[in-house]
Design a protein around this motif. Structure first.
Motif, short mmCIF file in Angstrom:
data_model
loop_
_atom_site.label_atom_id
_atom_site.label_comp_id
_atom_site.label_asym_id
_atom_site.label_seq_id
_atom_site.Cartn_x
_atom_site.Cartn_y
_atom_site.Cartn_z
N VAL A 32 0.85 -1.18 0.00
CA VAL A 32 0.00 0.00 0.00
C VAL A 32 0.89 1.24 0.00
O VAL A 32 1.78 1.38 0.84
N LEU A 33 0.65 2.13 -0.96
CA LEU A 33 1.41 3.37 -1.00
C LEU A 33 0.78 4.34 -0.01
O LEU A 33 -0.42 4.60 -0.06
N ARG A 34 1.59 4.85 0.86
CA ARG A 34 1.08 5.79 1.87
C ARG A 34 1.30 7.21 1.40
O ARG A 34 2.32 7.53 0.82
N LYS A 35 0.32 8.04 1.71
CA LYS A 35 0.44 9.46 1.39
C LYS A 35 1.31 10.12 2.44
O LYS A 35 1.53 9.58 3.51
N GLY A 36 1.77 11.30 2.11
CA GLY A 36 2.59 12.06 3.04
C GLY A 36 1.72 12.75 4.07
O GLY A 36 0.55 12.39 4.24
N PRO A 37 2.24 13.76 4.74
CA PRO A 37 1.43 14.47 5.73
C PRO A 37 0.22 15.08 5.04
O PRO A 37 0.32 15.63 3.95
N MET A 38 -0.94 14.94 5.68
CA MET A 38 -2.19 15.42 5.11
C MET A 38 -2.71 16.62 5.90
O MET A 38 -2.59 16.67 7.12
N LEU A 39 -3.30 17.56 5.18
CA LEU A 39 -4.01 18.69 5.78
C LEU A 39 -5.39 18.68 5.14
O LEU A 39 -5.54 19.10 3.99
N GLY A 40 -6.35 18.13 5.85
CA GLY A 40 -7.65 17.89 5.24
C GLY A 40 -7.47 16.89 4.12
O GLY A 40 -6.89 15.83 4.30
N SER A 41 -7.93 17.25 2.93
CA SER A 41 -7.80 16.36 1.78
C SER A 41 -6.53 16.61 0.96
O SER A 41 -6.33 15.99 -0.07
N VAL A 42 -5.69 17.53 1.41
CA VAL A 42 -4.51 17.93 0.66
C VAL A 42 -3.28 17.15 1.14
O VAL A 42 -2.92 17.20 2.32
N ASP A 43 -2.63 16.44 0.21
CA ASP A 43 -1.42 15.68 0.49
C ASP A 43 -0.22 16.63 0.40
O ASP A 43 0.13 17.09 -0.68
N LEU A 44 0.37 16.95 1.53
CA LEU A 44 1.47 17.91 1.56
C LEU A 44 2.78 17.36 1.02
O LEU A 44 3.75 18.11 0.89
N SER A 45 2.82 16.07 0.69
CA SER A 45 4.02 15.53 0.05
C SER A 45 3.98 15.77 -1.46
O SER A 45 4.92 15.44 -2.17
N GLN A 46 2.89 16.35 -1.95
CA GLN A 46 2.73 16.71 -3.35
C GLN A 46 2.78 18.24 -3.46
O GLN A 46 2.53 18.94 -2.47
N PRO A 47 3.09 18.80 -4.65
CA PRO A 47 3.16 20.25 -4.78
C PRO A 47 1.84 20.95 -4.41
O PRO A 47 0.76 20.48 -4.75
N VAL A 48 1.99 22.08 -3.70
CA VAL A 48 0.86 22.91 -3.29
C VAL A 48 1.14 24.32 -3.75
O VAL A 48 2.28 24.80 -3.65
N ARG A 49 0.12 24.99 -4.27
CA ARG A 49 0.24 26.39 -4.70
C ARG A 49 -0.60 27.27 -3.80
O ARG A 49 -1.67 26.86 -3.35
N ALA A 50 -0.14 28.49 -3.58
CA ALA A 50 -0.90 29.49 -2.83
C ALA A 50 -0.71 30.82 -3.52
O ALA A 50 0.34 31.06 -4.14
N SER A 51 -1.71 31.69 -3.43
CA SER A 51 -1.57 33.03 -4.01
C SER A 51 -2.54 33.98 -3.34
O SER A 51 -3.50 33.58 -2.70
N GLY A 52 -2.26 35.26 -3.53
CA GLY A 52 -3.12 36.31 -3.01
C GLY A 52 -2.99 37.54 -3.89
O GLY A 52 -2.16 37.59 -4.81
N ALA A 53 -3.81 38.55 -3.61
CA ALA A 53 -3.83 39.76 -4.43
C ALA A 53 -3.56 40.98 -3.56
O ALA A 53 -3.63 40.92 -2.34
N ALA A 54 -3.27 42.08 -4.22
CA ALA A 54 -3.09 43.40 -3.60
C ALA A 54 -2.00 43.41 -2.55
O ALA A 54 -2.29 43.59 -1.38
N PRO A 55 -0.75 43.25 -2.83
CA PRO A 55 -0.15 42.99 -4.14
C PRO A 55 -0.23 41.50 -4.49
O PRO A 55 -0.30 40.65 -3.60
#
Length: 162
Positions: free
Chosen positions: A32-55
């Motif tokens: 069984v392949l185990r996922k990395g650390p999870m935050l809700g449904s998001v696997d943090l061992s995979q790439p995560v993007r974040a962004s905001g505005a102004a600026p």
């Protein structure tokens, strides 16, 4: 004669045994392949993007890299922060890192719907005394790795940053 027996012994022993181990190997389940650390449904061992505005700002967190794009000035800049593993609890992940110049950086992802498209995480990025807020989501598979500010990759969000 003794020499012959010593040489023949391994061949004779090789013929001993049963086919049981071969049959058992065929019936064994795949690991069984185990996922990395999870935050809700998001696997943090995979790439995560974040962004905001102004600026406008964007960040990509992936195993072994954290890249920040600041679009506040003409053309913007890309900065690689030192990659770190997150400290994760039930509702948030904190990445305590720093800029190449040594300024402290804290990236906090919190499990909470964010923006008009309901990104699964909110994001707060503190760089020195500056605080930026926005939304975060898993990076779509197969997406261009050129830079974290790719507007086509970001879900629409109504979050403003400061």
């Amino acid at each position: 004669m003794m020499r012959f027996l010593l040489l023949a012994m391994p061949l004779l022993l090789a013929g001993c045994g049963s086919d049981e181990s071969v049959e058992n190997a065929a019936n064994a389940t795949a690991p069984v392949l185990r996922k990395g650390p999870m935050l809700g449904s998001v696997d943090l061992s995979q790439p995560v993007r974040a962004s905001g505005a102004a600026p406008f700002w964007a960040i990509e967190i992936a195993p072994g890299s954290i890249t920040y794009a600041d679009r506040a000035g003409a053309g913007g800049t890309l900065t690689d922060f030192y990659p770190v593993s997150p400290r994760v609890d039930a509702d948030r992940a904190v990445f305590p890192t720093q800029t190449p110049e040594g300024a402290p950086v804290t990236i906090t992802l919190t499990r909470a719907a964010c923006g008009e498209k309901d990104a699964p995480l909110t994001a707060e990025v503190k760089i020195g005394a500056r605080t930026l807020t926005g939304c975060a989501w898993p990076k779509p598979a197969g997406e261009n790795d050129a830079e974290p500010g790719n507007a086509s990759a970001a879900p629409e969000n109504g979050s403003a940053g400061g």
